[in-house]
Every structure is written in structure tokens, then in C-alpha cells.
Design an enzyme around this catalytic site. Structure first.
Site, mmCIF file in Angstrom:
data_model
loop_
_atom_site.group_PDB
_atom_site.id
_atom_site.type_symbol
_atom_site.label_atom_id
_atom_site.label_comp_id
_atom_site.label_asym_id
_atom_site.label_seq_id
_atom_site.Cartn_x
_atom_site.Cartn_y
_atom_site.Cartn_z
ATOM 1 C CG ASP A 100 33.331 38.102 51.771
ATOM 2 O OD1 ASP A 100 34.110 37.642 50.901
ATOM 3 O OD2 ASP A 100 33.494 39.179 52.374
ATOM 4 C CG HIS A 101 33.645 36.282 45.504
ATOM 5 N ND1 HIS A 101 33.728 37.709 45.732
ATOM 6 C CD2 HIS A 101 34.770 35.937 45.182
ATOM 7 C CE1 HIS A 101 34.737 38.247 45.259
ATOM 8 N NE2 HIS A 101 35.584 37.020 44.632
ATOM 9 C CG HIS B 10 36.650 39.738 49.423
ATOM 10 N ND1 HIS B 10 35.405 39.479 49.566
ATOM 11 C CD2 HIS B 10 36.764 40.679 48.374
ATOM 12 C CE1 HIS B 10 34.451 39.835 48.747
ATOM 13 N NE2 HIS B 10 35.660 40.553 47.715
HETATM 14 C C1 BG6 Z 1 35.813 42.038 44.293
HETATM 15 C C2 BG6 Z 1 36.255 43.264 44.240
HETATM 16 O O1 BG6 Z 1 34.934 41.760 45.217
HETATM 17 O O2 BG6 Z 1 36.709 40.766 44.153
HETATM 18 C C3 BG6 Z 1 37.090 43.308 42.914
HETATM 19 O O3 BG6 Z 1 35.175 44.283 44.056
HETATM 20 C C4 BG6 Z 1 38.338 42.376 43.089
HETATM 21 O O4 BG6 Z 1 37.908 44.464 42.654
HETATM 22 C C5 BG6 Z 1 37.417 41.039 43.219
HETATM 23 O O5 BG6 Z 1 38.914 42.293 41.939
HETATM 24 C C6 BG6 Z 1 38.578 39.793 43.345
HETATM 25 O O6 BG6 Z 1 37.854 38.539 43.304
HETATM 26 P P1 BG6 Z 1 38.434 37.249 42.900
HETATM 27 O O7 BG6 Z 1 37.621 36.140 43.244
HETATM 28 O O8 BG6 Z 1 39.068 37.516 41.462
HETATM 29 O O9 BG6 Z 1 39.963 37.267 43.905
#
Ligand code: BG6
Length: 511
Positions: A194-195, A258
Site C-alpha cells: 500500500d504505497h 490508502h
Molecule cells: C492509486 C490509485 O493507488 O493511488 C490512483 O489507484 C490514485 O487512482 C493514486 O491516483 C494516488 O497516489 P498518489 O501517491 O499520487 O497520491
């Protein structure tokens, strides 16, 4: 105070990434080009990559090693936060190779095995890190073949799997995927990405809470009025993204993973220790305490879903959601969701957690704001300037302008006791002299170090799906589903989301 002798003493000892062969399935995709390889390159630029690391990209398309590297280089030039350096790239990329195989072709895996064994015989690390970065419909096949070809065991080292999102599309599919993953890799060798957990500011939530006495004593329903979590994006369905997104929607795409992760970090109890399971045990407990939606009406009263109509974002006219590329013109998929979440435990009883996320909002920004209860209305409540003045709000800016600020009331200089809202502000850029590393940098290193703290555990993922499924069911299975609201692209969302807060006397914080 005496230290507990059973606790891990030195956290720095935990993070020792070990060299390995990193095998990426789905190597021709966007994730590999835009995130994974640039993350490894950034680590190499900082001297943080374990020596001797090799990368093998696996995908269906025929390509030579050289062609693969060329494509990666082009993207790295565009996105690396370190800037592209030709010499460094030459040294870094010589350890990257490409293997062509269909994900369902058993022979392809046997050939991969032979190749990895040869690399090992030539001196590469015996450790294997398999990264599932392909489209999720291939996960089953890849895992099955890794098992059948014996690639999930290494004679002389470890084997781990990193699994990208989406981790299932509901509880049943997540449970199925968990079974398939755990048939091939034990849970302790499984790293569900989960980044958001790799973002520096998300990691800092625990430090803010548990390394500072000041906040934690106030972190409960006696002092906190409500919490808001906002994740705004200005982008819509560019680059063909509508194909995936229209089957998913904001709730499944961002909230299930997230945003519920961020909520868990804000709401969890102090863990017994900082081990992966110590932390994840506490996060799961929060998810288990989320007040369930027993009826469609509960969903209608506490969750707002919406789609954007045409509008203007950053001066550019954009079409409405249903007119976007690869989106069904009659789509009932939400591009925005707002929720009022109650956590039924002792710490949080009565404190609403409001959460919203949307595409095509005015700008990109993710933040958590903790709204403290008002000071007793005596002494300064009649002072000029005190009417409608915000109380104490602690804002954790996840991105951009990473930092933390605390809103307080101050006396404006001068003879009169006039009040003014001011901010105490901590900005990463100012305090540390540099921006934060990319989330994938930290997560890749942690997987190489065998530290799963920042990865989602099986029960975490399933409990989050259980919560989200109740809402999805009300939207898509019930005879009288809650309505789909609308908001013009470039606005801050539908009026129904404002009303959700207004009912309790609250308002969304302006980012
Ligand atoms: C991803 C989603 O996991 O996270 C995307 O699938 C979203 O829809 C993205 O745009 C957002 O990541 P970050 O790091 O740019 O906030």
C-alpha cells in the site's frame, strides 16, 4: 524510567536490505517504468541499493535486454527525483535484464528458473524477491506457476513476494487471493503493497503520536472533536485509466486501502512494540471497531457518492465522468466519495472521522486534520476577532508540502486584546533541507530487509474489505440504492458532502 528489556532496542538494526534478484512480473507496464525502476535508480544514486542487486523483468512482449533498458531509461529521465545521470544509469542498468514469457506458460517459468540459477552460479545473490506488478487478473496464474516450477523456494536464500494493489475487488476475491498467495508464499514472506504507507509523512504519524508526550495525552474523545482525512486529485481518467477505474470507483480504489490505512494510523492504540505484527495488530483492531452499516439507510445517511460533470480544472475545460475515455456512458461508478465513520471503542466513542476522496477536484493534496474541542467559553470568548475563529487544528500534510502545522489562537500585537488565528508550521523541506524519498524506495528496501511493518497483513486487507463491501452492497445490490450526487469538475465536491458535515455542525477544512 527503566527500559523494558524485551523490547527491540535499536530500530536502525531492522532496516538492513539484503541483496537479491528482483523479478518483476508485468515489466512492460507503467508501474515498472514510472515507479519501480526510478525508485531503484534513486536508491542507487543515494548509495542505498544493496550491492549486487539484479533485476529481471518478465512480460509477454518480445524484447531484448537492450530494448527493455532503453524504454526504462526514457521514463527514468522524465520521472527520477534525482535527475538522470548517464554514467550512473549505465552502471545501474547493466544489472537489469528481460525475460519474455506468457504468464500462463509453464515452460516460460522453467526457463526463468534456469536463468536465475545461472545468474546465481555467476555470483548473484541466492535471494529472490518476486514483484507482482502485472494486471491483477494474472496474479493467480503467476502464483500458481511460481509454485509449480519450484521458484517459490530458494536453496540458499529467501524467497518473498510483493503483491501490488488492487488486492481483490471485494472480501470474497481478497480471501481467494490470500489463499492463493499463501499456498505459494508463507504470510511472513508476503508483502502486500500500500504505497501510502511508504510515504514519509504517513510513517511520521506514529512518531508524532508516540515519540511526543504532548499530543498523545490529548489524542482521544475528551479533547478531540472530530478528524478529517482528505485526498484530493485534480486528474481524471487520462491515459486510458477509465478502463480500470470504471470497474473500481473511489471507494475501492482509494478508501479500502490508502485512506483506511491512514485512519488506522491516526486511531490505533500504542503498539506493544514496533515489530511488524505489533503495529499491524493495533491497526486491525481499529478496523474491527468501525461502526457497521446494518441497513441501506445507514449507508445513505453516512456515505455520499458522486460523479463529476463537465467543468474547468486548472483553466482547462474537461468532460464529465461519463464522457471520459473508456468509461461506460451510463456508469454508476463514483469518482468521489465522502464518509462519516464512527469508531466504536473507548478512545474514539462519539468522535466522527470524516473522509473524502475525489477525482477532478481543484488540486492534488492529501491531509489529515485533527480538530480539537473548543476552549471553555470564558475569558477570551468576547474578545474582538474571536467570533467564528477556528479552534486548535493539527494538520498532517501527507502531500504536497509535506509537514505538520498546528493552528492556535494568538493575541494580535497592540493595546487591545484582539485575537487572531496563527499557525506553527513544520515543513520537511525547511527542517531537513530536502524533500522526501518516493514511497516505493522505502517499501522496496523494507521488502529486501524482511520488514513487513509498512505492508498490509492478510487480516487487515480482509477487514477493510468487509467494511467497504457493506457500502458497495447498498449501492449496487439494494432495490432502493442511495443516490449518485454530482459535482462540477474543478469544484470541491457535491453539496451533499457539505451537508454530511453540516448536520453535526462541522465543515470541511479548506486545503
Ligand atoms: C492509486 C490509485 O493507488 O493511488 C490512483 O489507484 C490514485 O487512482 C493514486 O491516483 C494516488 O497516489 P498518489 O501517491 O499520487 O497520491
Amino acid at each position: 524510567m527503566e527500559e523494558n528489556p524485551f523490547r527491540e532496542a535499536d530500530l536502525s538494526l531492522r532496516n538492513h536490505p539484503e541483496s537479491c534478484i528482483l523479478v518483476i512480473f508485468g515489466a512492460t507496464g507503467d508501474l515498472t517504468h514510472r515507479k519501480l525502476i526510478p525508485a531503484l535508480y534513486n536508491l542507487a544514486a543515494d548509495g542505498d541499493l544493496p550491492a549486487g542487486l539484479r533485476v529481471v523483468g518478465v512480460a509477454r512482449r518480445e524484447k531484448s535486454d537492450e530494448e527493455f533498458r532503453k524504454g526504462l531509461e526514457e521514463l527514468n529521465k522524465e520521472v527520477s527525483r534525482q535527475g538522470h545521470n548517464d554514467d550512473l544509469w549505465a552502471r545501474f542498468s547493466q544489472n537489469i535484464s528481460y525475460h519474455t514469457s506468457e504468464f500462463s506458460d509453464h515452460e516460460g517459468y522453467l526457463a526463468l528458473k534456469t536463468r536465475l540459477d545461472e545468474m546465481e552460479a555467476e555470483g548473484a545473490s541466492p535471494n529472490r524477491l518476486y514483484y507482482l506488478a502485472s494486471a491483477p487478473e494474472f496474479f493467480d496464474d503467476i502464483l500458481l506457476h511460481l509454485r509449480q516450477s519450484g521458484l517459490n523456494h530458494a536453496e540458499n536464500g529467501w524467497c518473498r513476494a510483493v503483491v501490488e494493489k488492487p488486492f481483490g475487488t471485494d472480501l470474497a476475491t481478497a480471501q481467494h487471493l490470500n489463499e492463493v498467495v499463501n499456498d505459494t508464499f508463507a504470510e511472513e514472506h508476503t508483502y502486500r503493497i500500500d504505497h501510502y504507507l511508504g510515504k514519509e509523512t504517513a510513517q511520521n504519524i506514529m512518531v508524532l503520536r508516540f515519540a511526543n508526550q504532548l499530543f498523545e495525552v490529548l489524542w482521544n474523545n475528551r479533547f478531540i472533536d472530530h478528524v478529517q482525512i482528505t485526498c484530493a486529485e485534480h486528474l481524471g481518467m487520462e491515459g486510458g485509466r477509465g478502463g480500470y477505474y470504471d470497474k473500481s470507483g473511489a471507494l475501492r480504489d482509494m478508501v479500502q486501502n490508502h485512506l483506511l490505512q491512514l485512519l488506522s494510523l491516526v486511531a490505533m492504540e500504542p503498539p506493544a512494540d514496533l515489530s511488524a505484527d505489533g503495529v499491524r495488530d493495533e491497526k486491525v483492531k481499529v478496523l474491527k471497531c468501525l461502526r457497521p452499516f446494518r441497513h441501506v439507510d445507514d449507508v445513505a445517511a453516512n456515505v455520499v457518492r458522486a460523479q463529476y460533470t463537465s467543468g474547468t480544472v486548472n483553466g482547462t475545460e474537461v468532460p464529465g465522468y461519463r464522457r471520459e475515455d473508456r468509461v461506460n456512458p451510463g456508469s454508476m461508478t463514483e469518482s468521489y466519495v465522502a464518509l462519516k465513520i464512527m469508531i466504536d471503542n473507548w478512545r474514539w466513542a462519539g468522535v466522527p472521522f470524516y473522509m473524502r476522496m475525489g477525482k477532478r477536484l481543484p488540486r492534488k493534496g492529501t491531509e489529515i486534520s485533527i480538530h480539537f474541542k473548543d476552549a471553555p467559553k470564558v475569558l477570551f470568548n468576547a474578545a474582538p476577532g474571536s467570533e467564528a475563529m477556528p479552534g486548535n487544528v493539527l494538520v498532517i500534510r501527507i502531500q504536497p508540502n509535506e509537514g505538520i502545522s498546528l493552528g492556535i489562537r494568538s493575541k494580535r500585537p497592540g493595546p487591545a486584546a484582539t485575537l487572531q488565528a496563527v499557525k506553527m508550521d513544520f515543513l520537511y523541506q525547511t527542517s531537513f533541507g530536502k524533500g522526501s524519498p518516493e514511497a516505493y524506495e522505502r517499501l522496496l528496501l523494507d521488502a529486501m530487509a524482511g520488514d513487513a511493518t509498512l505492508f498490509a497483513r492478510k487480516d487487515e486487507v480482509e477487514t477493510a474489505w468487509h467494511y467497504v463491501d457493506q457500502i458497495e452492497d447498498a449501492w449496487h445490490q439494494s432495490a432502493h440504492p442511495p443516490k449518485m450526487a454530482e459535482y462540477p469538475a474543478g469544484s470541491w465536491g457535491p453539496k451533499e458532502a457539505d451537508e454530511l458535515l453540516n448536520q453535526s455542525g462541522h465543515e470541511w477544512r479548506r486545503l
